[in-house]
Write an enzyme that holds these catalytic residues in place. Structure first.
Site, PDB file in Angstrom:
ATOM      1  CG  HIS A 181      71.712  28.903  24.978  1.00 19.27           C
ATOM      2  ND1 HIS A 181      71.942  28.206  23.811  1.00 19.27           N
ATOM      3  CD2 HIS A 181      70.375  28.818  25.204  1.00 19.27           C
ATOM      4  CE1 HIS A 181      70.809  27.715  23.356  1.00 19.27           C
ATOM      5  NE2 HIS A 181      69.836  28.082  24.174  1.00 19.27           N
ATOM      6  CG  ASP A 193      67.421  26.588  21.139  1.00 15.24           C
ATOM      7  OD1 ASP A 193      67.765  27.248  22.141  1.00 15.24           O
ATOM      8  OD2 ASP A 193      67.439  25.347  21.102  1.00 15.24           O
ATOM      9  CD  GLU A 227      69.687  25.675  26.906  1.00 12.44           C
ATOM     10  OE1 GLU A 227      68.569  25.442  27.380  1.00 12.44           O
ATOM     11  OE2 GLU A 227      70.003  25.372  25.732  1.00 12.44           O
ATOM     12  CD  GLU A 228      70.486  23.904  22.588  1.00 18.68           C
ATOM     13  OE1 GLU A 228      69.740  23.003  23.030  1.00 18.68           O
ATOM     14  OE2 GLU A 228      70.051  24.924  22.028  1.00 18.68           O
ATOM     15  CD  GLU A 253      66.573  28.549  25.757  1.00 16.59           C
ATOM     16  OE1 GLU A 253      66.220  28.453  24.560  1.00 16.59           O
ATOM     17  OE2 GLU A 253      67.564  27.949  26.198  1.00 16.59           O
ATOM     18  CG  HIS A 325      66.962  21.335  19.110  1.00 15.27           C
ATOM     19  ND1 HIS A 325      67.028  20.506  20.215  1.00 15.27           N
ATOM     20  CD2 HIS A 325      67.249  22.581  19.571  1.00 15.27           C
ATOM     21  CE1 HIS A 325      67.345  21.211  21.277  1.00 15.27           C
ATOM     22  NE2 HIS A 325      67.479  22.486  20.911  1.00 15.27           N
TER      23      HIS A 325
END
Length: 989
Positions: A181, A193, A227-228, A253, A325
């Site tokens: 993604h 990510d 995706e998140e 991922e 994140h």
């Protein structure tokens, strides 16, 4: 010959040596040297323990190390290309709700077309589909299984889907899907990510085009978006026509910030076996079980693909989780080696899959692991299950049979010490040591709970050291007070019983839950049971006297240590013309036998089968148990930042792992030289002090907290809401200047988590906004969100009739909103209020005949309730049984500010069987709707107009910028919601 006569004989031999018997002296010297060097005593045992522990500890460290192998010269050109792509993708945060998301998508499209236009293999065909895909689905919350089932999502997707085929491609074989993604979370640059996954896919496409001939199977690249927040890009792909022809997939991922990319999930043995082609394997099916059991709460697109009927692999960066994140997931925090690790392995596995004629074993889960990053081991779970069942059946029979033979032999010989003695001592020792280990680890837990986020090795070493030291003291004491026949063998037999029970439980779990991470118990049982069999066999083939002779502590200084004779009966006696093999009944030589034959028998009784047992038990069990501990704790040790329960689970796991690793040395611990336990206890004490006295966080392992700014236009409030562990959160807020003026109001969320809010300056999300005359802290961005109720035709007002309400949402510069409902009895998100009365949602579009791929009869998903009217451009979703708990809306068009929504609800649906409430009936029929829209951009400043009409630059979200600038180095911030700013407005229908 009894104990005293044997001692007298040996002393007589010593006296003969002192009187000048050259032959006797030579025999005694050689025998003593051999016994001292190779017999079961402290010197050789301690040497082996030290060497084994150091070497295997280093091997485990290398296996789980975050540092990938170095890049070779042949790999550099393609890696440099991927590295450049990663740098471009991750220049700014690029969530679905941001303009930078469009920039990244355009870059991907540009690169795909550039690669397609260059030289490539003959007959190459590249198809690109970047059309919009709309879906309207009702599914359970991906990340919260306790959430109500009525979550409805309308999503406009803009994946970039590429199909590479050639004249050699066989369409009947099905395609291989590569997926990653290209969106990030608002608070992160999205390097691992999932920028690394996107860069890897572009490099794989470049590599495939550069080959001499095309792949045997088509390769589909799904560069998916969003995706998140719901795995929606993968959901959209599953409605794409090309999804029907996918045979297997590889999902790339990232849940860490660099390191090595691990294969942590596989749908089945058939596809997982292709990971054997990886040049640098790094894999563990233990993590797969962690996902299945709910220990790991996050999810990836793998979930969508497998639930949609696809088979495939999930490969991801997985540590350090504390940087995941956050703004630390940037290009400076990762390495080329990390990207190369994912890239090289993906190319290898993709090539293996594309050349496969078929994928067998679709119904067999896979058990897999790497060894040292060089060897990949994989077996079907069915094989593990069958082997485990056979082992459970055969192991006890074989061990029990040999045990009875040895016992009968000892009883027939009339020996005073049999193999039945000494079983209680190790049980007592283990129980006491487990309690001591729990006490030490729990003390560290209570003393500095969150230091484990920084390092799990300190509590692990403290617990392991405690377990080994307590067992050394107790077992050594028991051996000193009353030696038994063969303490080492007795402990091995007891461990066999315990491991047999654990293996039985594991087999049951494998049968009921398809557990793929419990194969360690099979290995441990086989190893320990085999060592027990060797020990029992040794007792059978030696004479009874020499195999059961027990020596007390007072004889430790004698020429021959009799206690060691009992511990180490030989596996096979030495053969010579003068020394025939002893009979099964243990007959001994006559009293008048020559002294040299007696010496030879004693030397034989000093046999060295203990070394075989040691080399069988310790290296294998230590590597398996310590490797398991490192793997589990690597993935779990930073989860205490999320909750107190997570911390409890981590420390419980550390206690269990301390015991599991410690039993490796249990059969041999009483024979260690005293300096070893001194070193062990020194390490345990040092680790404990470091754990207790050190700060729990560092810049490399920061405390992660979450932020969102909530603006309520109805109440006229603007608050920064921050979430984190209790005490830690308030300590960080003391560094923030705004909290001196506006004191935070903190409340517990339970489970060791608290939320604090304080008045925050207004955000500046739109260029050209005007500053308020009262300053930055006054005035709200009322122009961002407006909700207007649109009249509809009145419907019947009967108690079970349908009510309709329509409204339009105007949200500037926005891509996402959420609708939540409430009535006199129902409230969205509260499962105790029952089923939602909202039964139908209609979404009207400004563009009639809006493009999008709808579901058909061949879809992998059956979208019950969703219909589309191509003439009016309306999407409708009906959900009568579950109702609609909330609605999440997405749109791609920045220029179209409106969402046009109509809701249909039945107020009394949930009141069936309940008595009528007194009160205003009209009030009961109303439906309250809270509209909350999200904005996610914060890095670039906004241009605003001040009171004098001059343009100024302002931070888009000053509150978040302030947190990032003033928080201590040992803390870091992530987003709490879909965006960093949430603006809400309430209406009633």
């Amino acid at each position: 010959m009894d104990r005293q006569s044997l001692r007298t004989t040996l002393r007589a031999m010593d006296a003969s040596n002192e009187n000048g018997s050259a032959k006797g002296a030579k025999k005694t010297t050689i025998g003593s040297f051999v016994r001292w060097t190779f017999g079961f005593n402290s010197v050789p045992l301690t040497t082996l323990v030290t060497i084994t522990t150091v070497l295997l500890g280093l091997l485990v460290y290398v296996s789980t190390s975050v540092n990938p192998p170095d890049v070779t010269e042949a790999q550099k050109p393609l890696l440099n290309y991927a590295w450049a792509q990663l740098g471009e993708i991750s220049r700014y945060p690029h969530p679905y709700f941001s303009h930078d998301n469009d920039r990244v998508r355009q870059h991907i499209l540009k690169e795909v077309y550039t690669l397609a236009g260059r030289e490539h293999f003959e007959g190459a065909q590249i198809e690109v589909d970047d059309s919009q895909t709309d879906i309207f689905i009702q599914k359970e919350d991906v990340f919260d299984k306790s959430a109500p089932p009525g979550k409805l999502t309308y999503f406009e997707g803009n994946n970039v889907v590429v199909r590479l085929s050639s004249k050699n491609s066989d369409k009947s074989l099905g395609a291989i899907l590569l997926s990653a993604h290209f969106d990030s979370v608002p608070s992160s640059f999205g390097v691992t990510d999932d920028g690394a996954g996107i860069a890897t896919m572009l490099a794989v496409l470049k590599h495939a085009l550069a080959q001499n001939e095309g792949p045997k199977r088509d390769i589909i690249f799904n560069f998916n978006n969003n995706e998140e927040f719901g795995l929606l890009g993968a959901e959209a792909f599953m409605h794409h026509p090309w999804a029907q022809n996918v045979s297997a997939f590889i999902n790339l991922e990232g849940t860490g910030a660099g390191g090595k990319a691990i294969l942590f999930r596989a749908s089945d043995y058939g596809v997982a076996s292709h990971y054997s082609a990886a040049e640098m394997p790094f894999a563990s099916s233990v993590y797969q079980e962690g996902f299945s059991n709910g220990f790991i709460h996050s999810q990836t697109d793998y979930k969508v693909y497998t639930e949609g009927g696809l088979r495939g692999l999930d490969i991801a960066f997985y540590k350090p989780r504390a940087l995941y994140h956050t703004r630390r997931d940037n290009i400076a925090e990762t390495t080329k080696n990390a990207l190369n690790h994912m890239l090289v392995n993906t190319i290898d596995v993709t090539q293996s899959m594309t050349e496969a004629d078929s994928f067998d074993h679709a119904d067999q889960p896979a058990v897999f692991s790497d060894i040292g990053g060089y060897l990949f081991i994989i077996l079907p779970l069915q094989y593990i299950f069958v082997i485990s069942c056979l082992t459970l059946a055969v192991g006890p029979i074989f061990v029990g049979f040999l045990f009875l033979l040895v016992l009968r032999k000892q009883i027939n010989a009339g020996t005073s010490e049999t193999i039945l003695g000494g079983w209680l001592r190790s049980i007592v020792s283990v129980l006491v040591s487990v309690v001591a280990t729990y006490f030490v680890v729990e003390t560290l837990h209570l003393g500095n709970e969150l230091y484990v986020v920084r390092s799990f090795y300190t509590p692990l070493f403290a617990g392991l050291g405690t377990f080994i030291f307590v067992n050394y003291v107790l077992l050594g004491f028991f051996h000193f007070v009353r030696p038994v026949c063969d303490q080492k063998l007795i402990i091995l037999l007891e461990l066999s019983v315990v491991l047999w029970v654990l293996l039985l439980l594991s087999v049951i779990h494998e049968a009921t839950h398809k557990a793929t991470g419990e194969y360690h118990f099979l290995i441990l049982y086989i190893v320990v049971a085999t060592a027990s069999i060797l020990g029992l066999f040794g007792h059978l083939v030696t004479s009874t006297e020499t195999s059961t002779f027990v020596e007390g502590p007072e004889d430790e200084e004698d020429t021959v240590d009799a206690s060691e004779a009992t511990e180490t009966s030989p596996l096979l006696p030495e053969a010579s013309p003068d020394n025939a093999a002893p009979s099964i009944h243990g007959a001994v030589d006559p009293e008048n036998q020559q002294e040299d034959k007696t010496l030879q028998k004693i030397a034989v009784s000093m046999g060295y089968d203990w070394s075989i047992q040691f080399l069988l038990v310790v290296p294998i069990t230590f590597f398996v148990t310590f490797g398991l501990a490192a793997s589990l704790l690597d993935g779990l040790h930073q989860t205490p930042l999320e909750s107190e329960k997570s911390a409890d689970f981590v420390y419980t796991t550390i206690t269990a792992m301390s015991v599991l690793v410690g039993i490796t040395f249990l059969p041999f611990v009483h024979k260690l030289q005293v300096f070893v336990p001194i070193v062990v206890v020194g390490v345990a004490v040092t680790a404990s002090f470091v754990h207790i006295l050190s700060p729990p966080f560092s810049s490399n392992a920061p405390a992660k907290m979450r932020f969102v700014q909530n603006i309520n236009l109805d109440e006229g409030t603007s608050y920064a809401n921050v979430l984190g562990r209790q005490d830690v959160l308030q300590e960080v807020l003391e560094y923030i200047p705004s909290t001196d003026t506006f004191k935070p109001n903190c409340s517990s969320r339970g489970d060791g988590v608290e939320i604090c809010n304080y008045i925050a300056p207004r955000p500046w999300l739109i260029d050209g906004e005007k500053v308020s005359s009262d300053g930055d802290f006054a005035g709200l961005p009322t122009n961002l969100l407006d909700v207007k109720v649109v009249p509809v035709n009145e419907t019947s007002s009967g108690p079970f009739d349908r009510f309709d309400g329509r409204f339009k949402i105007s949200a500037l510069n926005n891509r996402g909103c959420v609708l939540r409902f409430n009535t006199t009895r129902f409230k969205s998100g509260d499962v105790e209020t029952g089923v939602s009365p909202v039964k139908m949602v209609t979404l009207r579009h400004n563009r009639v005949g809006k493009t999008g791929i709808t579901t058909g009869s061949g879809s992998r998903f059956s979208m019950f309730g969703w219909t589309r009217d191509p003439k009016t451009g309306k999407d409708e979703f009906r959900s009568f049984m579950h109702g609609v708990d909330d609605v999440t809306l997405h749109k791609l068009d920045w220029e179209d500010p409106e969402y046009d929504i109509q809701l249909s609800w039945i107020p009394r649906w949930y009141e069936v069987g309940d008595p009528e409430d007194e009160g205003n009936e009209a009030l009961k029929n109303r439906l309250g709707v809270t509209v909350t829209c999200s904005w996610a951009e914060y890095l670039d400043p906004s241009s605003i107009v001040d009171e004098q009409g001059r343009r100024r630059t302002m931070d888009k979200i000053p509150a978040f910028t302030e947190l990032n600038n003033f928080s201590p180095a040992w803390s870091i911030w992530s987003n709490q919601g879909r965006g960093l700013v949430e603006v809400s407005k309430y209406v009633e229908l």
